[in-house]
Design an enzyme around this catalytic site. Structure first.
Site, PDB file in Angstrom:
ATOM      1  N   LYS A 180       0.866  -1.184   0.000  1.00  0.00           N
ATOM      2  CA  LYS A 180       0.000   0.000   0.000  1.00  0.00           C
ATOM      3  C   LYS A 180       0.899   1.229   0.000  1.00  0.00           C
ATOM      4  O   LYS A 180       2.047   1.168   0.468  1.00  0.00           O
ATOM      5  CB  LYS A 180      -0.879  -0.001   1.271  1.00  0.00           C
ATOM      6  CG  LYS A 180      -2.204   0.684   1.121  1.00  0.00           C
ATOM      7  CD  LYS A 180      -3.271  -0.227   0.535  1.00  0.00           C
ATOM      8  CE  LYS A 180      -4.590   0.505   0.354  1.00  0.00           C
ATOM      9  NZ  LYS A 180      -5.662  -0.365  -0.117  1.00  0.00           N
ATOM     10  N   GLY A 218     -21.500   5.254  -0.287  1.00  0.00           N
ATOM     11  CA  GLY A 218     -20.543   5.834  -1.228  1.00  0.00           C
ATOM     12  C   GLY A 218     -20.447   4.965  -2.463  1.00  0.00           C
ATOM     13  O   GLY A 218     -21.429   4.328  -2.892  1.00  0.00           O
ATOM     14  N   GLY A 234     -22.969   3.761   5.104  1.00  0.00           N
ATOM     15  CA  GLY A 234     -22.132   4.355   4.065  1.00  0.00           C
ATOM     16  C   GLY A 234     -22.647   4.036   2.681  1.00  0.00           C
ATOM     17  O   GLY A 234     -22.569   2.896   2.231  1.00  0.00           O
ATOM     18  N   VAL A 271     -19.052   2.028  -3.123  1.00  0.00           N
ATOM     19  CA  VAL A 271     -19.410   0.607  -2.981  1.00  0.00           C
ATOM     20  C   VAL A 271     -20.824   0.451  -2.432  1.00  0.00           C
ATOM     21  O   VAL A 271     -21.631  -0.330  -2.954  1.00  0.00           O
ATOM     22  CB  VAL A 271     -18.411  -0.128  -2.051  1.00  0.00           C
ATOM     23  CG1 VAL A 271     -18.808  -1.597  -1.891  1.00  0.00           C
ATOM     24  CG2 VAL A 271     -16.989  -0.025  -2.573  1.00  0.00           C
TER      25      VAL A 271
HETATM   26  P1  NAD Z   1     -16.564   6.150  -0.376  1.00  0.00           P
HETATM   27  O1  NAD Z   1     -15.708   7.214   0.245  1.00  0.00           O
HETATM   28  O2  NAD Z   1     -17.014   6.324  -1.772  1.00  0.00           O
HETATM   29  O3  NAD Z   1     -17.886   5.920   0.518  1.00  0.00           O
HETATM   30  C1  NAD Z   1     -17.860   5.909   1.901  1.00  0.00           C
HETATM   31  C2  NAD Z   1     -19.191   6.530   2.347  1.00  0.00           C
HETATM   32  O4  NAD Z   1     -19.278   6.405   3.759  1.00  0.00           O
HETATM   33  C3  NAD Z   1     -19.283   8.020   2.019  1.00  0.00           C
HETATM   34  O5  NAD Z   1     -20.528   8.276   1.377  1.00  0.00           O
HETATM   35  C4  NAD Z   1     -19.207   8.683   3.385  1.00  0.00           C
HETATM   36  O6  NAD Z   1     -19.942   9.887   3.453  1.00  0.00           O
HETATM   37  C5  NAD Z   1     -19.813   7.625   4.269  1.00  0.00           C
HETATM   38  N1  NAD Z   1     -19.470   7.723   5.686  1.00  0.00           N
HETATM   39  C6  NAD Z   1     -18.308   8.094   6.252  1.00  0.00           C
HETATM   40  N2  NAD Z   1     -18.393   8.055   7.594  1.00  0.00           N
HETATM   41  C7  NAD Z   1     -19.654   7.643   7.880  1.00  0.00           C
HETATM   42  C8  NAD Z   1     -20.368   7.377   9.069  1.00  0.00           C
HETATM   43  N3  NAD Z   1     -19.810   7.562  10.261  1.00  0.00           N
HETATM   44  N4  NAD Z   1     -21.643   6.958   8.983  1.00  0.00           N
HETATM   45  C9  NAD Z   1     -22.234   6.771   7.772  1.00  0.00           C
HETATM   46  N5  NAD Z   1     -21.618   7.005   6.608  1.00  0.00           N
HETATM   47  C10 NAD Z   1     -20.345   7.434   6.658  1.00  0.00           C
HETATM   48  O7  NAD Z   1     -15.739   4.784  -0.197  1.00  0.00           O
HETATM   49  P2  NAD Z   1     -15.989   3.413  -0.967  1.00  0.00           P
HETATM   50  O8  NAD Z   1     -15.064   3.322  -2.111  1.00  0.00           O
HETATM   51  O9  NAD Z   1     -17.451   3.206  -1.125  1.00  0.00           O
HETATM   52  O10 NAD Z   1     -15.430   2.393   0.123  1.00  0.00           O
HETATM   53  C11 NAD Z   1     -16.177   2.092   1.288  1.00  0.00           C
HETATM   54  C12 NAD Z   1     -15.346   1.208   2.201  1.00  0.00           C
HETATM   55  O11 NAD Z   1     -15.003  -0.008   1.498  1.00  0.00           O
HETATM   56  C13 NAD Z   1     -14.016   1.820   2.623  1.00  0.00           C
HETATM   57  O12 NAD Z   1     -13.689   1.368   3.917  1.00  0.00           O
HETATM   58  C14 NAD Z   1     -13.027   1.225   1.620  1.00  0.00           C
HETATM   59  O13 NAD Z   1     -11.707   1.194   2.143  1.00  0.00           O
HETATM   60  C15 NAD Z   1     -13.599  -0.163   1.460  1.00  0.00           C
HETATM   61  N6  NAD Z   1     -13.239  -0.805   0.192  1.00  0.00           N
HETATM   62  C16 NAD Z   1     -13.530  -0.182  -0.989  1.00  0.00           C
HETATM   63  C17 NAD Z   1     -13.202  -0.797  -2.184  1.00  0.00           C
HETATM   64  C18 NAD Z   1     -13.544  -0.151  -3.507  1.00  0.00           C
HETATM   65  O14 NAD Z   1     -13.487  -0.845  -4.538  1.00  0.00           O
HETATM   66  N7  NAD Z   1     -13.922   1.116  -3.539  1.00  0.00           N
HETATM   67  C19 NAD Z   1     -12.558  -2.046  -2.180  1.00  0.00           C
HETATM   68  C20 NAD Z   1     -12.309  -2.676  -0.954  1.00  0.00           C
HETATM   69  C21 NAD Z   1     -12.652  -2.040   0.232  1.00  0.00           C
END
Ligand code: NAD
Length: 350
Positions: free
Chosen positions: A80, A182, A180, A184
């Site tokens: 990473k 976002g 969340g 995913v």
């Molecule tokens: P993202 O930043 O697009 O979405 C995260 C969402 O969570 C945002 O909408 C944010 O406003 C919300 N959030 C933050 N704190 C919060 C809280 N306390 N309560 C409710 N909502 C809250 O991120 P993502 O790409 O959707 O990833 C989500 C998680 O999955 C992360 O932990 C990331 O590391 C993990 N992940 C993502 C991927 C990927 O392909 N994007 C792959 C593996 C793991």
């Protein structure tokens, strides 16, 4: 800042630091274990409160990638990178080029990909300085944002957890709380609603919450979502949400979501087991994105999806062994991964 005494240091093979005064780049690359292949993992850009937090994050995340890739059956190790700073104000082409040169200096031990705070366009700038960049292959019919396929993997994992816990993988009339919405979370919500699940969602960003409600989810407050009275909790926001304060209040009997590092400590895996909550280890269920990145170089979307669907089979194996051995699922998953990269290390040395 001391690396060896850092709480998250775990015999990492490489930890490299850089500071480039001209572009303002301050970054760390960590390679945890490369027994199974070159270390692949995203490059995160985040305004860490201090250097020690950035170090902890890169050590923890790179270790997680070793376990994630091993259990996804990928010939890759775990690495990473973190760039210290706010992407909204500090990210410039010069900084990204300097990051590309820093990655290149590691000679291929670390291959970068996108992560929070970076995107495919940023990776393309880095790739002007190094060939050790993945996830930017536009020659394929798929590629770019891995979130949809990460969500698909979580959906497959949820179905395998349901099958194991209830003997029925159908989502119709099953209730799911998604923390969340976002990149995913939103794709996951779509899969769940398409299958007839009743979905509750909370997000600190009003716009993301609104989009999830438009998909058919019911909004809930961020204070209530973890302890919602539902069948399944899907953490898809931040890490460390499963801890000694939150676990006693959980009402879901299955926890299965995309967020990285959901357990605050490894002991929290045992706490979940004691409460009879079936936990799908995050580094297993969220592997869809890294599997997709792997297939971007040589595969097809179909092969990628077939491979991702196997996340469900791996989880079933973990659930069965956890029950047979009376061990937390997270411990079983770690042991399975460790045996894979220990075997590879022996054969590499021979
Ligand atoms: P993202 O930043 O697009 O979405 C995260 C969402 O969570 C945002 O909408 C944010 O406003 C919300 N959030 C933050 N704190 C919060 C809280 N306390 N309560 C409710 N909502 C809250 O991120 P993502 O790409 O959707 O990833 C989500 C998680 O999955 C992360 O932990 C990331 O590391 C993990 N992940 C993502 C991927 C990927 O392909 N994007 C792959 C593996 C793991």
């Amino acid at each position: 800042m001391c690396v060896f005494s850092s709480a998250s240091f775990d015999q990492h093979e490489l930890v490299a630091f850089t500071e480039d005064a001209k572009s303002g780049l301050r970054a760390i690359i960590a390679v945890h274990n490369s027994s199974l292949g070159p270390a692949v993992g995203g490059c995160r850009m985040y305004p860490y409160a201090n250097d020690a937090d950035a170090l902890e994050d890169v050590l923890r995340l790179s270790r997680g990638m070793t376990y994630k890739s091993a259990l996804a059956g990928l010939p890759m190790g775990g690495g990473k990178a973190v760039i210290i700073g706010d992407p909204a104000t500090l990210k410039t082409p010069e900084l990204l080029q300097a990051m590309g040169r820093f990655i290149d200096q590691q000679g291929g031990k670390y291959i970068t990909a996108e992560d929070s705070g970076t995107c495919v366009a940023d990776l393309k700038i880095m790739s002007s300085q190094t060939k050790f960049v993945t996830g930017i292959n536009e020659a394929q019919s798929f590629g770019g944002d891995p979130s949809p396929l990460t969500a698909y993997g979580v959906y497959c994992g949820i179905k395998s957890a349901l099958q194991f816990a209830r003997g029925d993988a159908q989502l119709k009339q099953v209730s799911v709380a998604v923390q969340g919405a976002g990149a995913v979370g939103r794709y996951l919500i779509k899969h769940l609603i398409d299958d007839g699940a009743q979905v509750y969602v909370a997000d600190i960003k009003a716009d993301n919450l609104r989009k999830a409600v438009e998909l058919g989810a019911t909004a809930m407050s961020t204070d209530e979502i973890l302890a919602a009275d539902v069948d399944i909790l899907a953490p898809c926001a931040m890490g460390a949400v499963l801890n000694s304060q939150s676990i006693p209040k959980l009402r879901a009997s299955i926890v299965a979501g995309a967020a990285n590092n959901q357990l605050a400590t490894i002991e929290d895996g045992a706490l979940l087991q004691q409460r009879g909550i079936l936990y799908a280890p995050d580094f297993v269920i969220s592997a869809g994105g890294i599997i997709e990145i792997f297939h971007q170089n040589s595969g097809t979307m179909e092969r990628s999806r077939e491979h991702i669907a196997k996340i469900g089979d791996t989880l079933t194996q973990i659930f069965e062994q956890s029950t047979a051995q009376q061990l937390p699922t997270v411990r079983v998953a770690e042991q399975m991964a460790e045996s894979l990269f220990e075997k590879a290390a022996v054969s590499n040395a021979a």
